[in-house]
Design a protein around this motif. Structure first.
Motif, PDB file in Angstrom:
ATOM      1  N   MET A   1       0.986  -1.191  -0.069  1.00 23.17           N
ATOM      2  CA  MET A   1       0.109  -0.037  -0.080  1.00 23.17           C
ATOM      3  C   MET A   1       0.755   0.925   0.015  1.00 23.17           C
ATOM      4  O   MET A   1       1.816   1.405   0.881  1.00 23.17           O
ATOM      5  N   TYR A   2       0.633   2.067  -1.176  1.00 23.00           N
ATOM      6  CA  TYR A   2       1.658   3.362  -1.112  1.00 23.00           C
ATOM      7  C   TYR A   2       0.797   4.550  -0.429  1.00 23.00           C
ATOM      8  O   TYR A   2      -0.412   4.570  -0.558  1.00 23.00           O
ATOM      9  N   LYS A   3       1.324   5.171   0.420  1.00 24.00           N
ATOM     10  CA  LYS A   3       0.584   6.157   1.219  1.00 24.00           C
ATOM     11  C   LYS A   3       0.955   7.504   0.897  1.00 24.00           C
ATOM     12  O   LYS A   3       2.066   7.826   0.617  1.00 24.00           O
ATOM     13  N   VAL A   4      -0.080   8.388   0.543  1.00 24.90           N
ATOM     14  CA  VAL A   4       0.161   9.804   0.330  1.00 24.90           C
ATOM     15  C   VAL A   4      -0.497  10.531   1.660  1.00 24.90           C
ATOM     16  O   VAL A   4      -1.752  10.456   1.881  1.00 24.90           O
ATOM     17  N   ASP A   5       0.413  11.271   1.989  1.00 23.26           N
ATOM     18  CA  ASP A   5      -0.166  12.315   3.084  1.00 23.26           C
ATOM     19  C   ASP A   5      -0.292  13.495   2.805  1.00 23.26           C
ATOM     20  O   ASP A   5       0.481  14.456   2.443  1.00 23.26           O
ATOM     21  N   ALA A   6      -1.437  14.015   2.408  1.00 21.28           N
ATOM     22  CA  ALA A   6      -2.125  15.302   1.913  1.00 21.28           C
ATOM     23  C   ALA A   6      -2.811  16.217   2.954  1.00 21.28           C
ATOM     24  O   ALA A   6      -3.156  17.080   2.717  1.00 21.28           O
ATOM     25  N   LYS A   7      -2.453  15.617   4.298  1.00 16.36           N
ATOM     26  CA  LYS A   7      -3.294  16.639   5.159  1.00 16.36           C
ATOM     27  C   LYS A   7      -2.665  18.017   5.239  1.00 16.36           C
ATOM     28  O   LYS A   7      -1.572  18.140   5.279  1.00 16.36           O
ATOM     29  N   GLY A   8      -3.639  19.038   5.373  1.00 12.50           N
ATOM     30  CA  GLY A   8      -2.968  20.252   5.306  1.00 12.50           C
ATOM     31  C   GLY A   8      -2.814  20.972   4.283  1.00 12.50           C
ATOM     32  O   GLY A   8      -2.582  22.150   3.987  1.00 12.50           O
ATOM     33  N   LEU A   9      -2.949  20.297   3.058  1.00 10.17           N
ATOM     34  CA  LEU A   9      -2.665  20.675   1.664  1.00 10.17           C
ATOM     35  C   LEU A   9      -3.842  20.980   1.163  1.00 10.17           C
ATOM     36  O   LEU A   9      -5.147  20.474   1.328  1.00 10.17           O
ATOM     37  N   SER A  10      -3.742  22.182   0.155  1.00 16.08           N
ATOM     38  CA  SER A  10      -5.008  22.451  -0.492  1.00 16.08           C
ATOM     39  C   SER A  10      -4.776  22.176  -2.045  1.00 16.08           C
ATOM     40  O   SER A  10      -3.608  21.891  -2.473  1.00 16.08           O
ATOM     41  N   CYS A  11      -5.822  22.221  -2.690  1.00 15.57           N
ATOM     42  CA  CYS A  11      -5.743  21.860  -4.036  1.00 15.57           C
ATOM     43  C   CYS A  11      -4.635  22.824  -4.795  1.00 15.57           C
ATOM     44  O   CYS A  11      -4.755  24.046  -4.613  1.00 15.57           O
ATOM     45  N   PRO A  12      -4.174  22.568  -5.781  1.00 13.95           N
ATOM     46  CA  PRO A  12      -4.040  21.167  -6.515  1.00 13.95           C
ATOM     47  C   PRO A  12      -3.002  20.035  -5.828  1.00 13.95           C
ATOM     48  O   PRO A  12      -3.072  18.991  -6.415  1.00 13.95           O
ATOM     49  N   GLU A  13      -2.474  20.285  -4.783  1.00 12.63           N
ATOM     50  CA  GLU A  13      -1.263  19.535  -4.106  1.00 12.63           C
ATOM     51  C   GLU A  13      -1.803  18.157  -4.101  1.00 12.63           C
ATOM     52  O   GLU A  13      -1.072  17.007  -4.399  1.00 12.63           O
ATOM     53  N   PRO A  14      -2.854  17.906  -3.079  1.00 14.40           N
ATOM     54  CA  PRO A  14      -3.398  16.598  -3.289  1.00 14.40           C
ATOM     55  C   PRO A  14      -3.591  15.681  -4.359  1.00 14.40           C
ATOM     56  O   PRO A  14      -3.157  14.641  -4.439  1.00 14.40           O
TER      57      PRO A  14
END
Lengths: 68, 326
Positions: free
Chosen positions: A1-14
């Protein structure tokens, strides 16, 4: 399982981070998000790439499990 | 901030009642208008934002074209402006010079004078103008005087908000970036100079509140319904692809919430087209409610002058909704 931590990020970064994970060839990706707008956008991107999306929420963190 | 949140914030404040203020907050119009005499009124507007493109000169041009647009949107002639600049400590002088040069050159093109300004230091680079203009009070073109039977002309392509979101992700080609920069830095002066020869009933510009948000404001203020025809919309084609990839700006959600319950969307309209219609525009086109007998001549003259204009809708009687996207 590959994990993407996009907590606290706004679009378009996630979306971009998820896109990078897809480009690397991962078929099972977990994306953690803390904002409702990227949740919609990452879901949309993943579905456009043929992934199935399962959404879970704990406290204020949403996790999207993308599988193909 | 969404138009709805802003309205809510301001609703309880005491406002000095000035009989010469002929356009104020009431209909979320593009600018305020203060009557000096029977023939002269002053229009005032302010706008500024962070960089949306990397090139500082182009950013300066876009910020100024965007700020001046509100004066045309009231039917006026811009006269003077003041710079508003917030500088981040790590920005070097050459970059600031390029931003201001872009701004001054665009103001020169619009035949207005930047007569001063104010600069502060802050955490984010911001640039824009406070602009003044003049108008004959009898010729003000508010956003709340559309008439049943009017046609609606839009004078620039849609999709900027979606493409600039993709641009932040490094997904936009240089050719497309040049195209959107060219559109955003184009003054609405040129379309207004043509439109004002014809019978305009209502006018606004399409900016942060999107096509549907600004149409809703126009329809509500005019007590009519606006039909937008999706087949007639003009937009950057790549905005469809980026929208399908989920590259949607946060402003879309705010605009949808602002118009909630007042916009009806036909089931056959694709999600990408809906996203484009809710997408915030930067330095977007004029939305002109024009007498139906003048619409074809006006649009033909615009097209002859290489303006990307289209008749995107028409004004009909209010029928339980303010905007129909068909």
């Amino acid at each position: 399982m590959y994990k993407v931590d996009a907590k606290g990020l706004s679009c378009p970064e996630p979306v971009i981070l998820t896109m990078n994970a897809v480009k690397l060839g991962h078929k099972e990706i977990s994306v953690e998000l803390s904002d409702p707008v990227p949740v919609e956008n990452v879901t949309r991107y993943a579905k456009s790439q043929g992934f199935t999306v399962k959404e879970t929420k704990e406290n204020d963190i949403t996790t999207l499990l993308l599988t193909k | 901030m969404s138009a709805g949140t802003l309205k809510n914030l301001l609703k309880d404040f005491k406002k000095f009642n000035n009989k010469n203020l002929i356009v104020g907050f009431d209909n979320n119009d593009d600018a305020s208008v203060y009557k000096i005499s029977d023939d002269v009124a002053v229009i005032e507007s302010v706008d500024f934002f962070p960089p949306i493109v990397d090139d500082p000169y182009i950013y300066g041009q876009i910020a100024v074209a965007n700020s001046i647009s509100d004066i045309y949107a009231m039917g006026g002639t811009p006269t003077t402006a003041l710079n508003i600049l917030c500088i981040k400590s790590d920005i070097n002088e050459d970059v600031i010079r390029e931003i201001l040069k872009g701004g001054f050159n665009k103001a020169y093109e619009a035949e207005i004078t930047i007569a001063g300004g104010h600069t502060i230091n802050g955490d984010e680079l911001l640039y824009g103008l406070s602009v003044s203009g003049i108008v004959n009070p009898k010729k003000i073109l508010s956003n709340s005087s559309a008439k049943v039977g009017d046609k609606l002309i839009l004078t620039k392509k849609l999709g900027i908000g979606i493409i600039t979101t993709a641009l932040k992700g490094g997904l936009v080609s240089k050719t497309l970036e040049d195209e959107i920069c060219n559109q955003m830095s184009t003054l609405n002066k040129y379309s207004f100079d043509i439109a004002k020869k014809y019978k305009i009933n209502s006018l606004t510009d399409v900016t942060g509140f999107s096509l549907l948000g600004h149409s809703y404001e126009m329809a509500k203020g005019s007590k009519v319904c606006i039909n937008i025809y999706s087949n007639n919309l003009i937009y950057f084609n790549d905005a469809i692809n980026f929208s399908d990839m989920g590259l949607i700006p946060a402003g879309n959600k705010r605009n949808k919430e602002f118009t909630d319950g007042n916009v009806k969307i036909n089931d056959k309209i694709t999600q990408s087209i809906i996203d484009i219609c809710y997408s915030p525009e930067t330095s977007g086109g004029l939305l002109i409610s024009i007498d139906k007998n003048d619409a074809t001549n006006c649009i033909n003259e615009m097209k002859k002058n290489k303006i990307d204009a289209s008749i995107v809708g028409e004004v009909v009687e209010y029928n339980n909704t303010y905007v129909n996207l068909i």
